[in-house]
Scaffold this motif. Sequence first.
Motif, PDB file in Angstrom:
ATOM      1  N   LEU A  19      39.341  68.512  45.327  1.00  0.00           N
ATOM      2  CA  LEU A  19      40.328  67.450  45.139  1.00  0.00           C
ATOM      3  C   LEU A  19      39.653  66.075  45.174  1.00  0.00           C
ATOM      4  N   GLY A  20      38.666  65.919  46.043  1.00  0.00           N
ATOM      5  CA  GLY A  20      37.889  64.681  46.076  1.00  0.00           C
ATOM      6  C   GLY A  20      37.152  64.460  44.764  1.00  0.00           C
ATOM      7  N   GLU A  21      36.587  65.536  44.191  1.00  0.00           N
ATOM      8  CA  GLU A  21      35.911  65.432  42.900  1.00  0.00           C
ATOM      9  C   GLU A  21      36.891  65.034  41.797  1.00  0.00           C
ATOM     10  N   PHE A  22      38.097  65.559  41.872  1.00  0.00           N
ATOM     11  CA  PHE A  22      39.119  65.193  40.895  1.00  0.00           C
ATOM     12  C   PHE A  22      39.391  63.692  40.933  1.00  0.00           C
ATOM     13  N   PHE A  23      39.569  63.143  42.137  1.00  0.00           N
ATOM     14  CA  PHE A  23      39.857  61.716  42.257  1.00  0.00           C
ATOM     15  C   PHE A  23      38.662  60.852  41.835  1.00  0.00           C
ATOM     16  N   GLU A  24      37.444  61.341  42.071  1.00  0.00           N
ATOM     17  CA  GLU A  24      36.269  60.614  41.600  1.00  0.00           C
ATOM     18  C   GLU A  24      36.265  60.559  40.069  1.00  0.00           C
ATOM     19  N   ALA A  25      36.571  61.687  39.423  1.00  0.00           N
ATOM     20  CA  ALA A  25      36.633  61.729  37.961  1.00  0.00           C
ATOM     21  C   ALA A  25      37.767  60.843  37.436  1.00  0.00           C
ATOM     22  N   ALA A  26      38.893  60.841  38.137  1.00  0.00           N
ATOM     23  CA  ALA A  26      40.021  59.990  37.732  1.00  0.00           C
ATOM     24  C   ALA A  26      39.634  58.521  37.839  1.00  0.00           C
ATOM     25  N   ALA A  27      38.844  58.162  38.835  1.00  0.00           N
ATOM     26  CA  ALA A  27      38.396  56.780  38.988  1.00  0.00           C
ATOM     27  C   ALA A  27      37.523  56.368  37.810  1.00  0.00           C
ATOM     28  N   THR A  51      38.724  59.294  51.353  1.00  0.00           N
ATOM     29  CA  THR A  51      39.570  59.845  52.422  1.00  0.00           C
ATOM     30  C   THR A  51      39.435  61.360  52.476  1.00  0.00           C
ATOM     31  N   LEU A  52      39.464  62.003  51.322  1.00  0.00           N
ATOM     32  CA  LEU A  52      39.342  63.461  51.278  1.00  0.00           C
ATOM     33  C   LEU A  52      37.972  63.925  51.743  1.00  0.00           C
ATOM     34  N   THR A  53      36.941  63.185  51.380  1.00  0.00           N
ATOM     35  CA  THR A  53      35.588  63.523  51.828  1.00  0.00           C
ATOM     36  C   THR A  53      35.493  63.426  53.347  1.00  0.00           C
ATOM     37  N   SER A  54      36.050  62.366  53.900  1.00  0.00           N
ATOM     38  CA  SER A  54      36.044  62.187  55.351  1.00  0.00           C
ATOM     39  C   SER A  54      36.844  63.290  56.045  1.00  0.00           C
ATOM     40  N   LEU A  55      37.991  63.627  55.482  1.00  0.00           N
ATOM     41  CA  LEU A  55      38.817  64.692  56.050  1.00  0.00           C
ATOM     42  C   LEU A  55      38.089  66.028  56.011  1.00  0.00           C
ATOM     43  N   ALA A  56      37.431  66.324  54.894  1.00  0.00           N
ATOM     44  CA  ALA A  56      36.678  67.576  54.772  1.00  0.00           C
ATOM     45  C   ALA A  56      35.570  67.648  55.826  1.00  0.00           C
ATOM     46  N   GLU A  57      34.902  66.523  56.072  1.00  0.00           N
ATOM     47  CA  GLU A  57      33.849  66.495  57.090  1.00  0.00           C
ATOM     48  C   GLU A  57      34.422  66.699  58.487  1.00  0.00           C
ATOM     49  N   ASP A  58      35.566  66.071  58.759  1.00  0.00           N
ATOM     50  CA  ASP A  58      36.196  66.206  60.074  1.00  0.00           C
ATOM     51  C   ASP A  58      36.678  67.638  60.320  1.00  0.00           C
ATOM     52  N   MET A  59      37.110  68.303  59.274  1.00  0.00           N
ATOM     53  CA  MET A  59      37.703  69.643  59.414  1.00  0.00           C
ATOM     54  C   MET A  59      36.690  70.771  59.199  1.00  0.00           C
ATOM     55  N   ARG A  60      35.430  70.449  59.060  1.00  0.00           N
ATOM     56  CA  ARG A  60      34.416  71.429  58.683  1.00  0.00           C
ATOM     57  C   ARG A  60      34.429  72.689  59.559  1.00  0.00           C
ATOM     58  N   GLY A  61      34.582  72.573  60.847  1.00  0.00           N
ATOM     59  CA  GLY A  61      34.546  73.740  61.734  1.00  0.00           C
ATOM     60  C   GLY A  61      35.910  74.332  62.052  1.00  0.00           C
ATOM     61  N   ALA A  62      36.941  73.874  61.382  1.00  0.00           N
ATOM     62  CA  ALA A  62      38.303  74.295  61.722  1.00  0.00           C
ATOM     63  C   ALA A  62      38.532  75.792  61.517  1.00  0.00           C
ATOM     64  N   GLY A  63      37.925  76.376  60.504  1.00  0.00           N
ATOM     65  CA  GLY A  63      38.105  77.809  60.260  1.00  0.00           C
ATOM     66  C   GLY A  63      37.556  78.635  61.404  1.00  0.00           C
ATOM     67  N   HIS A  64      36.377  78.267  61.890  1.00  0.00           N
ATOM     68  CA  HIS A  64      35.776  78.977  63.029  1.00  0.00           C
ATOM     69  C   HIS A  64      36.618  78.792  64.291  1.00  0.00           C
ATOM     70  N   GLN A  65      37.122  77.590  64.485  1.00  0.00           N
ATOM     71  CA  GLN A  65      37.971  77.335  65.649  1.00  0.00           C
ATOM     72  C   GLN A  65      39.263  78.144  65.572  1.00  0.00           C
ATOM     73  N   MET A  66      39.837  78.233  64.370  1.00  0.00           N
ATOM     74  CA  MET A  66      41.068  79.007  64.188  1.00  0.00           C
ATOM     75  C   MET A  66      40.806  80.481  64.486  1.00  0.00           C
ATOM     76  N   ARG A  67      39.669  80.978  64.018  1.00  0.00           N
ATOM     77  CA  ARG A  67      39.320  82.375  64.265  1.00  0.00           C
ATOM     78  C   ARG A  67      39.129  82.614  65.765  1.00  0.00           C
ATOM     79  N   ALA A  68      38.542  81.641  66.477  1.00  0.00           N
ATOM     80  CA  ALA A  68      38.308  81.774  67.916  1.00  0.00           C
ATOM     81  C   ALA A  68      39.610  81.812  68.704  1.00  0.00           C
ATOM     82  N   LEU A  69      40.658  81.205  68.158  1.00  0.00           N
ATOM     83  CA  LEU A  69      41.951  81.231  68.857  1.00  0.00           C
ATOM     84  C   LEU A  69      42.555  82.628  68.899  1.00  0.00           C
TER      85      LEU A  69
END
Length: 116
Positions: A19-27, A51-69
């Motif tokens: 989605l970030g790549e899409f917005f870069e291309a749209a720009a 914003t999407l790039t920053s969000l992706a970086e912040d959420m990078r480990g979320a899948g592992h954390q979800m699995r740990a729950l």
Amino acid sequence: MADLVEHVVAPDDGVLVRLGEFFEAAAVQANVTDTDAGWDLSHLCEDAAATLTSLAEDMRGAGHQMRALGSPRKQGWQEGVASYYATAPRPHTGAAPGAEEPAATPPTTPRPGRSR
């Protein structure tokens, strides 16, 4: 659920990255118009991509954390019904707030055509 989170936040080909790549291309496309409106749209798309790039970086480990729950606890049907009724909205009676509903009283005289 953890697999879905991983699909969204994967650093190489996740939904957020794409989605970030899409917005870069749209720009870039908006800049091609060489107009004030195009430049404004370009800046807006660039901000969205950042914003999407920053969000992706912040959420990078979320899948592992979800699995740990672990898996959510299975709820029995009785507990589900009790939870529903505990949180269901109360029916509106039209009475003023704080007013109690009158208690139903049985008629004191028998109705015609009925016997006990």
